[in-house]
Design a protein around this motif. Sequence first.
Motif, PDB file in Angstrom:
ATOM      1  N   PRO A 284      -1.431  10.443   6.045  1.00 27.61           N
ATOM      2  CA  PRO A 284      -1.331  11.885   5.831  1.00 27.61           C
ATOM      3  C   PRO A 284      -0.589  12.224   4.537  1.00 27.61           C
ATOM      4  CG  PRO A 284      -0.915  11.378   8.124  1.00 27.61           C
ATOM      5  CD  PRO A 284      -1.023  10.061   7.420  1.00 27.61           C
ATOM      6  N   PHE A 285      -1.018  13.308   3.910  1.00 31.33           N
ATOM      7  CA  PHE A 285      -0.530  13.843   2.648  1.00 31.33           C
ATOM      8  C   PHE A 285      -1.229  13.236   1.436  1.00 31.33           C
ATOM      9  CE2 PHE A 285       3.017  13.944   5.711  1.00 31.33           C
ATOM     10  CZ  PHE A 285       3.023  15.320   5.945  1.00 31.33           C
ATOM     11  N   ALA A 286      -2.117  12.265   1.647  1.00 31.51           N
ATOM     12  CA  ALA A 286      -3.006  11.849   0.565  1.00 31.51           C
ATOM     13  C   ALA A 286      -4.047  12.945   0.377  1.00 31.51           C
ATOM     14  CB  ALA A 286      -3.691  10.535   0.912  1.00 31.51           C
ATOM     15  N   THR A 287      -4.373  13.275  -0.865  1.00 33.57           N
ATOM     16  CA  THR A 287      -5.340  14.344  -1.129  1.00 33.57           C
ATOM     17  C   THR A 287      -6.610  13.830  -1.814  1.00 33.57           C
ATOM     18  OG1 THR A 287      -4.212  14.873  -3.215  1.00 33.57           O
ATOM     19  CG2 THR A 287      -3.568  16.129  -1.252  1.00 33.57           C
ATOM     20  N   ALA A 288      -6.542  12.699  -2.497  1.00 32.52           N
ATOM     21  CA  ALA A 288      -7.734  12.112  -3.118  1.00 32.52           C
ATOM     22  C   ALA A 288      -7.440  10.670  -3.494  1.00 32.52           C
ATOM     23  CB  ALA A 288      -8.159  12.892  -4.362  1.00 32.52           C
ATOM     24  N   ILE A 289      -8.457   9.833  -3.383  1.00 28.55           N
ATOM     25  CA  ILE A 289      -8.346   8.453  -3.841  1.00 28.55           C
ATOM     26  C   ILE A 289      -9.640   8.111  -4.559  1.00 28.55           C
ATOM     27  CG2 ILE A 289      -9.169   7.445  -1.657  1.00 28.55           C
ATOM     28  CD1 ILE A 289      -7.188   5.127  -2.179  1.00 28.55           C
ATOM     29  N   ARG A 290      -9.510   7.445  -5.705  1.00 29.61           N
ATOM     30  CA  ARG A 290     -10.703   7.141  -6.502  1.00 29.61           C
ATOM     31  C   ARG A 290     -10.626   5.719  -7.043  1.00 29.61           C
ATOM     32  NH1 ARG A 290      -7.580  10.622  -9.084  1.00 29.61           N
ATOM     33  NH2 ARG A 290      -8.783  12.361  -8.269  1.00 29.61           N
ATOM     34  N   LEU A 291     -11.789   5.094  -7.137  1.00 32.20           N
ATOM     35  CA  LEU A 291     -11.930   3.852  -7.873  1.00 32.20           C
ATOM     36  C   LEU A 291     -12.332   4.251  -9.282  1.00 32.20           C
ATOM     37  CD1 LEU A 291     -11.978   0.738  -7.873  1.00 32.20           C
ATOM     38  CD2 LEU A 291     -14.391   0.878  -7.217  1.00 32.20           C
ATOM     39  N   PHE A 292     -11.512   3.901 -10.251  1.00 32.19           N
ATOM     40  CA  PHE A 292     -11.688   4.425 -11.609  1.00 32.19           C
ATOM     41  C   PHE A 292     -12.032   3.303 -12.581  1.00 32.19           C
ATOM     42  CE2 PHE A 292     -10.327   6.211 -15.693  1.00 32.19           C
ATOM     43  CZ  PHE A 292     -10.909   7.472 -15.632  1.00 32.19           C
ATOM     44  N   ASP A 293     -13.073   3.530 -13.379  1.00 33.54           N
ATOM     45  CA  ASP A 293     -13.497   2.607 -14.427  1.00 33.54           C
ATOM     46  C   ASP A 293     -12.798   3.024 -15.721  1.00 33.54           C
ATOM     47  OD1 ASP A 293     -14.790   1.206 -16.453  1.00 33.54           O
ATOM     48  OD2 ASP A 293     -16.750   1.294 -15.470  1.00 33.54           O
ATOM     49  N   LYS A 294     -11.747   2.305 -16.108  1.00 32.33           N
ATOM     50  CA  LYS A 294     -10.981   2.655 -17.300  1.00 32.33           C
ATOM     51  C   LYS A 294     -11.793   2.400 -18.569  1.00 32.33           C
ATOM     52  CE  LYS A 294      -6.589   1.679 -17.427  1.00 32.33           C
ATOM     53  NZ  LYS A 294      -5.321   0.894 -17.407  1.00 32.33           N
ATOM     54  N   THR A 295     -12.656   1.410 -18.530  1.00 31.21           N
ATOM     55  CA  THR A 295     -13.460   1.086 -19.705  1.00 31.21           C
ATOM     56  C   THR A 295     -14.436   2.220 -20.015  1.00 31.21           C
ATOM     57  OG1 THR A 295     -13.305  -1.268 -19.151  1.00 31.21           O
ATOM     58  CG2 THR A 295     -15.016  -0.625 -20.718  1.00 31.21           C
ATOM     59  N   ALA A 296     -15.099   2.723 -18.961  1.00 35.10           N
ATOM     60  CA  ALA A 296     -16.048   3.822 -19.143  1.00 35.10           C
ATOM     61  C   ALA A 296     -15.374   5.182 -19.074  1.00 35.10           C
ATOM     62  CB  ALA A 296     -17.148   3.741 -18.079  1.00 35.10           C
ATOM     63  N   ASN A 297     -14.077   5.191 -18.724  1.00 34.29           N
ATOM     64  CA  ASN A 297     -13.279   6.426 -18.607  1.00 34.29           C
ATOM     65  C   ASN A 297     -13.909   7.424 -17.635  1.00 34.29           C
ATOM     66  OD1 ASN A 297     -11.045   8.047 -19.180  1.00 34.29           O
ATOM     67  ND2 ASN A 297     -12.150   9.182 -20.766  1.00 34.29           N
ATOM     68  N   LYS A 298     -14.297   6.917 -16.444  1.00 38.42           N
ATOM     69  CA  LYS A 298     -14.835   7.803 -15.415  1.00 38.42           C
ATOM     70  C   LYS A 298     -14.655   7.154 -14.043  1.00 38.42           C
ATOM     71  CE  LYS A 298     -19.597   6.056 -15.578  1.00 38.42           C
ATOM     72  NZ  LYS A 298     -21.033   6.416 -15.769  1.00 38.42           N
ATOM     73  N   ALA A 299     -14.656   7.999 -13.034  1.00 38.10           N
ATOM     74  CA  ALA A 299     -14.519   7.509 -11.666  1.00 38.10           C
ATOM     75  C   ALA A 299     -15.822   6.874 -11.191  1.00 38.10           C
ATOM     76  CB  ALA A 299     -14.121   8.640 -10.732  1.00 38.10           C
ATOM     77  N   VAL A 300     -15.719   5.721 -10.539  1.00 36.76           N
ATOM     78  CA  VAL A 300     -16.882   5.136  -9.875  1.00 36.76           C
ATOM     79  C   VAL A 300     -17.260   6.034  -8.705  1.00 36.76           C
ATOM     80  CG1 VAL A 300     -17.767   3.116  -8.640  1.00 36.76           C
ATOM     81  CG2 VAL A 300     -16.173   2.805 -10.557  1.00 36.76           C
TER      82      VAL A 300
END
Length: 369
Positions: A284-300
């Motif tokens: 609880p209190f988590a609002t978002a979780i993302r797998l992020f591609d730093k190389t492409a600079n965008k969220a998977v």
Amino acid sequence: MKFFAFGILLLVLISCIVYSQLTNRHKAIIKTTFLYKTGLVDSEWNVTDTFGKYAMVSPTFLIDGIYKSMEGPKSSNYVQLSKDSTLLWMTGFNVEALDAKTGEKLSNDFICHTNIDFNDVKYYSNFNLNARIGSQYPRLTSLSNGMENFEFPKGFGVPMRGNDLLFVTTESLNHNIKDITKWIKHEVTISYSSQTEKPLMSRTVFIMLPFDKEDPYKDPLDPGSNSCIPVETKNHTYEDGKGNKLSGHWVIPVGKNTYRSSANGQLQIKDSLRLHAAAIHVHPFATAIRLFDKTANKAVFTSNIKNYTTKIGLESVPQFSSEKGIWLYGNHDYELILDVNNTTNENQDMMGSMFLFFYDAELDAKLNH
């Protein structure tokens, strides 16, 4: 007799003092063990196996106060989907809370998490994939508060021999009701099929944050350093290979914060992998979780999490599911990013994990050889 009675009284007094100083989690373990050993409550799992649906109802859990995430009464059970080595395909998982007396379905507020583990030595040996043994923690997936049901996209599944063992652990929860005495059970269901599917393999990624191993409970000097205070140092504690300590279960202060952790070592991508599904585990209190591609600079992909506004708990934790899939590459840099908003006036605990399912080309080739 007087000395004997005095000794018994002293032992009881010492036991009470020791018990009062235990954590809520350890008190739950002692109470649950006592109830099961004395036969005061049902301690057996009740299994119903109709082909395609393996359902099991847990022993009885006593909810007698607040049990935050990772604290409540729990029980474990070994599972065999069949008695022979028939190849079966797991396609989905579900958990529900039930009233122990009436069998009536209860609120998901009483579900903490349900873990599905497998024996990686037996599993990979059966498919002649011995190089994978010990490469990752053998947890297939986990269901938890806010994501009590998880299904793979159509046409996909996790293959296993029917007589292989799965190890299921389910734990109870109660964030909100202080004055309570309630007897509950969990019904855990594994859906499976004999129809050939495209095979998936699981990779677990989770946020690990550094902490001061010399003084672990001291507030980080720099709140923006992405370091943490661990909930405890015995469980969910890891090393980074350089002598530094990391925690996967940490304390979050009041307000909004963002935490991030490299996922490259856990993903173990040599060339490329195609992602088709992901189950999410947060508190609880988590609002978002993302797998992020730093190389492409965008969220998977991003799971936007919905918390209840009138009580503590997760209303929904969206899973990721795609028949088409998304490609991840070995030469890209990935991280897990978790946003939180602690809306209470005290510190809370947090975890951030994903159970990622990739198309398993190597296993597919072996199954169709």
